[in-house]
Design an enzyme around this catalytic site. Structure first.
Site, PDB file in Angstrom:
ATOM      1  N   HIS A 128       0.815  -1.216   0.000  1.00  0.00           N
ATOM      2  CA  HIS A 128       0.000   0.000   0.000  1.00  0.00           C
ATOM      3  C   HIS A 128       0.852   1.272   0.000  1.00  0.00           C
ATOM      4  O   HIS A 128       0.313   2.374  -0.169  1.00  0.00           O
ATOM      5  CB  HIS A 128      -0.931   0.045   1.212  1.00  0.00           C
ATOM      6  N   HIS A 167      -6.458  -7.178  -0.370  1.00  0.00           N
ATOM      7  CA  HIS A 167      -6.544  -5.748  -0.644  1.00  0.00           C
ATOM      8  C   HIS A 167      -5.669  -5.389  -1.847  1.00  0.00           C
ATOM      9  O   HIS A 167      -4.562  -5.906  -1.985  1.00  0.00           O
ATOM     10  CB  HIS A 167      -6.098  -4.934   0.578  1.00  0.00           C
ATOM     11  N   ASP A 249      -4.850 -12.623   3.690  1.00  0.00           N
ATOM     12  CA  ASP A 249      -6.052 -12.107   4.349  1.00  0.00           C
ATOM     13  C   ASP A 249      -7.325 -12.354   3.535  1.00  0.00           C
ATOM     14  O   ASP A 249      -8.393 -11.864   3.893  1.00  0.00           O
ATOM     15  CB  ASP A 249      -5.915 -10.620   4.675  1.00  0.00           C
TER      16      ASP A 249
END
Length: 306
Positions: A128, A167, A249
């Protein structure tokens, strides 16, 4: 044999008692690997200290702005703080993040020397982190830095990054999408943090493939995407090296998303990658349920050792 690059120093990035990206993540994985049936086939390697690895700072300033790097250093040296509400910096976080970068670079060297997979077991994660901003628990963009480092190696002209964290790796994509020598592919839940990763985002050279999946997706959704989208995209790109942003995740038990994968599914993903090349560097990203996180890493490495 498979090399795992790890240091207890990665536990020194302190995030607070209730933060999901905690040192216990690495402790659980290390214990699971030491208990695994293939434990004797793992070669544990300490990363090169960052100050002894001249490539760390050279690449860091090419990927991240000097102002951002200095911001993390200043927050750490003045006792710690936050980059945003989710992303803490503790007194040792700057040094640990540099060591994580060094570990990813060591991983590249290990893979290219052995022509076999290696796993970087480091934190903080990185996908990120954008060039001038950290977010989503991430400080430095480890996978992107490793890709640029690999391109400096003889015989490496194309590097692909596959990101299977739940993500989207907004930072990685933003940093590499302008480079025709790097391809980026992400499978991720959408809608979900950070809100990027639409299928229409194709990169500057048609070198980005985003495959958003809805909440509740399981292997019946992922497997066709791998076979019909991911593998053809990567095969056509013909990478000399594959980097996996290995986030876990997307497991059903993970508290931070709503995808329903199981640990053994990551063994299947790994097999798809091995069908493209054995020159694969896996590097830890997310994964916050300790049991399924550690089981998923075991499944990944087990596939590499078969």
């Amino acid at each position: 044999m498979l090399s795992v690059i790890y240091s207890d120093e990665f536990l020194d990035h302190k995030t607070g008692n209730y933060h999901p990206e905690k040192p216990e993540r690495l402790k659980a994985i290390v214990q699971a690997l030491k208990d695994a049936a293939f434990a004797e086939k793992i070669v544990w390697r300490e990363p090169t200290p960052a100050l002894e690895n001249s490539s760390v700072m050279q690449l860091l300033v090419n990927v991240h702005s000097p102002g951002y790097i200095n911001k993390i250093k200043e927050i750490a040296t003045t006792g710690g703080g936050y980059l945003d509400g989710d992303t803490p910096v503790s007194p040792r976080s700057y040094d640990v993040a540099l060591l994580a970068v060094s570990a990813w670079l060591d991983g590249i060297n290990t893979v290219l020397t052995s022509e076999n997979p290696a796993f970087v077991l480091a934190r903080p994660p990185g996908h990120h982190a954008e060039s001038d901003a950290g977010m989503g628990f991430c400080l430095f963009s480890n996978a992107a830095i490793a890709a640029y480092y690999a391109l400096e190696m003889q015989g490496i002209n194309r590097v692909a990054i596959i990101d299977w964290d739940v993500h989207h790796g907004n930072g990685t994509q933003a940093i590499v999408e302008t480079n025709p020598q790097i391809a980026y592919c992400s499978l991720h839940q959408y809608p979900c943090y950070p809100g990027t990763g639409r299928a229409t985002e194709r990169g500057f050279h048609n070198n980005v493939l985003n495959l958003p999946v809805p909440p509740g997706s399981d292997i019946s959704v992922y497997q066709p995407l791998w076979e019909k989208k991911v593998v053809p995209f990567l095969t056509e790109f013909q990478p000399d090296l594959l980097i996996v942003s290995a986030g876990y995740d997307a497991n059903a038990d993970d508290p931070l998303a709503s995808v329903n994968l199981q640990p053994q599914d990551y063994g299947l993903f790994t097999n798809y990658c091995l069908g493209i090349t054995r020159k694969i560097l896996f590097g830890l990203e997310g994964g916050y349920d300790l049991d399924t996180l550690s089981q998923s890493v075991v499944a990944t490495i087990n596939s590499c050792l078969r």
